[in-house]
Design an enzyme around this catalytic site. Sequence first.
Site, short mmCIF file in Angstrom:
data_model
loop_
_atom_site.label_atom_id
_atom_site.label_comp_id
_atom_site.label_asym_id
_atom_site.label_seq_id
_atom_site.Cartn_x
_atom_site.Cartn_y
_atom_site.Cartn_z
CB CYS A 136 -12.90 3.89 -1.16
SG CYS A 136 -12.41 3.78 0.56
CB CYS A 139 -9.22 3.65 -0.08
SG CYS A 139 -10.62 2.72 0.45
CG ASP A 140 -8.30 5.55 -3.41
OD1 ASP A 140 -7.36 4.85 -3.01
OD2 ASP A 140 -9.26 5.09 -4.04
#
Length: 314
Positions: A136, A139-140
């Site tokens: 992701c 997200c990261d």
Amino acid sequence: MNAERVKCLIIGSGPAGYTAAIYAARADLNPVVLEGMQSGGQLTITTEIENFPGYPQGVAGTEMMSQIREQAERFGTQVRADSVIKADLSKRPFCIETESGAKIEAESVIIATGASARWLGLESEREFMGQGVSACATCDGFFYKNEVVAVIGGGDTACEEADYLSKICKKVYLVVRRNELRASKAMQERVLSNEKIEVLWNSKPNEILGDINGVNALRLEDSISGLTRDVELTGVFLAIGHNPNTDLFKGQIDLDSHGYIETQGKTSKTNIPGVFAAGDVMDPLYRQAIVAAGSGCRAAMDCERFLSENPIAE
Ligand code: NDP
């Protein structure tokens, strides 16, 4: 413990599950939604959503999902932070057991469990999960500011993730196993014209290399010459597709060869009367939020009709 009786149980909390809940609640079916491990579903780990009607300026996935949830709750849906661990669909009412220890007897079930990101299956991928390996970018990606990363895959997701990461990272390799992209033309153009993205064609990831500090290289095999080489980087983002979340129902419900729930004709009906499916769990083709939402509506309407025609004697 006595089982709780529920008229309409919805498993899953993406656009399909919540839309089914809106319709079921408005039809007085008193739906209960079991959210599962990822409340709000996959959209909560995406970037801006620009193609869902009604949001001319785009909207963040988390925001849209909390709004759809709020809309479902407004009409009386009970949303519970719980996951199904066992489902017995052999007879009505269906018996559902959850992680928290609850036992539910459901007169009808709408399965909207979605799909999950696919992994390469490398030992090293597991080892470095969260330490340089992610599925992701939104997200990261933040953790890889000005670093060199790779995105694996050649579909729309991979291109979208590469484009997103190119705004944060120094350089992005897009690792494609064939000599062409599967992504839509528009996404291909966006990636190919982006100077920070370098496409590595015919490249198969063989190993993710690193040490106690995390990932430091990706070993790629050229699928034509068979030669391997190591590309220095600190982050590897997987974007190689999804698997439907149907493990709970295997052996009970008809699935296609890829594990997606089979539905009958234009309906959401499964082979089990009283069990309906909506969203990505039954849709290997479109996999879009708006399609999932539409199919959630359909499932609730099929469910309502079924319950009125097939009441269970108390
Ligand atoms: P896709 O299945 O479309 O693409 C998966 C990609 O990963 C393919 O390029 C595939 O290669 C590659 N791949 C699969 N397994 C491996 C492996 N083991 N090693 C290396 N590469 C691998 O998945 P997506 O998630 O990209 O897209 C799913 C659906 O969602 C599509 O219909 C897409 O159009 C849609 N989508 C739409 C978006 C939008 O409209 N904004 C955004 C994102 C997705 P190969 O091509 O060789 O099979």
